[in-house]
Enzyme design. Sequence first.
Site, PDB file in Angstrom:
ATOM      1  N   ASP A   1       9.251   2.924   2.185  1.00  0.00           N
ATOM      2  CA  ASP A   1       8.059   3.704   2.489  1.00  0.00           C
ATOM      3  C   ASP A   1       7.783   3.548   3.983  1.00  0.00           C
ATOM      4  OD1 ASP A   1       5.550   4.699   2.981  1.00  0.00           O
ATOM      5  OD2 ASP A   1       4.637   3.896   1.154  1.00  0.00           O
TER       6      ASP A   1
ATOM      7  N   PHE B   1       0.861  -1.187   0.000  1.00  0.00           N
ATOM      8  CA  PHE B   1       0.000   0.000   0.000  1.00  0.00           C
ATOM      9  C   PHE B   1       0.895   1.235   0.000  1.00  0.00           C
ATOM     10  CE2 PHE B   1      -2.282   3.615   1.610  1.00  0.00           C
ATOM     11  CZ  PHE B   1      -3.430   3.573   0.844  1.00  0.00           C
TER      12      PHE B   1
ATOM     13  N   LYS C   1       2.251  11.154   7.375  1.00  0.00           N
ATOM     14  CA  LYS C   1       1.393  10.864   8.521  1.00  0.00           C
ATOM     15  C   LYS C   1       1.842  11.584   9.805  1.00  0.00           C
ATOM     16  CE  LYS C   1      -1.137   7.036   6.769  1.00  0.00           C
ATOM     17  NZ  LYS C   1      -0.774   5.977   5.852  1.00  0.00           N
TER      18      LYS C   1
HETATM   19  C1  LIG Z   1      -0.981   6.071   4.348  1.00  0.00           C
HETATM   20  C2  LIG Z   1       0.122   5.541   3.530  1.00  0.00           C
HETATM   21  C3  LIG Z   1       0.476   6.109   2.289  1.00  0.00           C
HETATM   22  C4  LIG Z   1      -0.325   7.224   1.646  1.00  0.00           C
HETATM   23  O1  LIG Z   1      -0.396   8.374   2.421  1.00  0.00           O
HETATM   24  P1  LIG Z   1      -1.550   9.452   2.120  1.00  0.00           P
HETATM   25  O2  LIG Z   1      -1.188  10.608   2.989  1.00  0.00           O
HETATM   26  O3  LIG Z   1      -2.854   8.815   2.498  1.00  0.00           O
HETATM   27  O4  LIG Z   1      -1.485   9.767   0.655  1.00  0.00           O
HETATM   28  C5  LIG Z   1       1.561   5.593   1.617  1.00  0.00           C
HETATM   29  N1  LIG Z   1       2.268   4.561   2.124  1.00  0.00           N
HETATM   30  C6  LIG Z   1       1.957   3.974   3.297  1.00  0.00           C
HETATM   31  C7  LIG Z   1       2.789   2.847   3.809  1.00  0.00           C
HETATM   32  C8  LIG Z   1       0.857   4.430   4.030  1.00  0.00           C
HETATM   33  O5  LIG Z   1       0.523   3.832   5.167  1.00  0.00           O
END
Ligand SMILES: *Cc1c(COP(=O)(O)O)cnc(C)c1O
Length: 399
Positions: A225, A140, A254
């Site tokens: 990520d 994700f 985040k």
């Molecule tokens: C939440 C998330 C994203 C995307 O972040 P947004 O601010 O919602 O665009 C990308 N990678 C990971 C691992 C995430 O948990």
Amino acid sequence: MNTQEYLDLENEYGAHNYKPLDVVLTKGEGVWVWDVDGKRYLDCLAAYSAVNQGHCHPAIMKTMMAQAQKLTLTSRAFRNDQLGHFYKEICELTRSHKVLPMNSGAEAVETVIKAVRKWSYQIKGIPEDKAEIIVCANNFHGRTITIVGFSTDPTARSGFGPFTPGFKIIPFGDADALEAAITPNTAGFLVEPIQGEAGVIIPKAGYLKAAREICDRHNVVLILDEIQTGLGRTGRLLAEEHEGIEADLTLVGKALSGGFYPISAVLSNKEVMDVLQPGEHGSTFGGNPLACAIARTAIRVLKEEKMIENASEMGDYFLAGLKNIQSPHIKEVRGRGLMIAMELFPEAGGARPFCYKLAEKGMLCKETHVDTIRFAPPLVIKKDEVDWALEQIAAVMTA
Ligand SMILES: *Cc1c(COP(=O)(O)O)cnc(C)c1O
């Protein structure tokens, strides 16, 4: 207005691209949130780990209000007096050389794809338009067209093509598959240290270390990520530290603002970031003084208030407590720091009814996929609050 009236309002006018629990929240403080009927809940999602510092952290709020009264947005056409400080502080904290600020996590992912492609043409010497980036199944990374194009989740991608080419998907946690997938045109490997949305999938020990070594050997950049795993969630500042490695590029978002404001960043070694020239990438709001001021305080309190150590201790304690619960519904409990998942047997009838039962008892949790409940409270949770949570979970799982 009562809860039902809020639901009706949303349903009538809003797009239905989410299926939230029917709880309407109006206030938050630390690990607690309150709904419009005045009921209090322990927040065990923390806005998908954006609220690691706890709801409405007083120091971050103070910074936000002070900066909002001074200067909020200049665009990058001009400079502002917060940006350089933010750069230095986040680079020193994460041992990075360079940073590029954006807003959402998905934008950070898009940014890193652009930077790595350019690096691969200019520095690595891959022929133009031939760069490949390797990603993992069940990843994700966000919701843009390019990103959902390399998702393996049919719900995320079906109906949204045509997609951006240049991505190759391999199984997660399999270092041999990574080595086998690399070609002379491979520019980068993009991976989550722990797959969050997939249900807190922790690769076996040594995986990231092996990936680091394979990427080095083939001159492929390792992109982690850490938008969800980063900034203390797993009991370390970055999840890469569990394996003693350093990525070439790290994505954070985040919790970078403690939930006050959308801010994300690409952290990079010098070589990759230096390929981006003026005009080649940008964002009107990226790096604005309000965001930078908020992020500076959000990362400061994470350290000063020992939230990372607390995530490690409380995470171990929470996980051990969950493992002690004897329930015929529980298939597995797994986690690292305060990133914890409880997977139920399919016969249990899905995780969502359990989330509703937990909500009745005053705990807010969300299912990931059908059978998994995630427990990821703010990192400021205390031992007596974990004890209380364990009591509620035990009651619901053994009822
Ligand atoms: C939440 C998330 C994203 C995307 O972040 P947004 O601010 O919602 O665009 C990308 N990678 C990971 C691992 C995430 O948990």
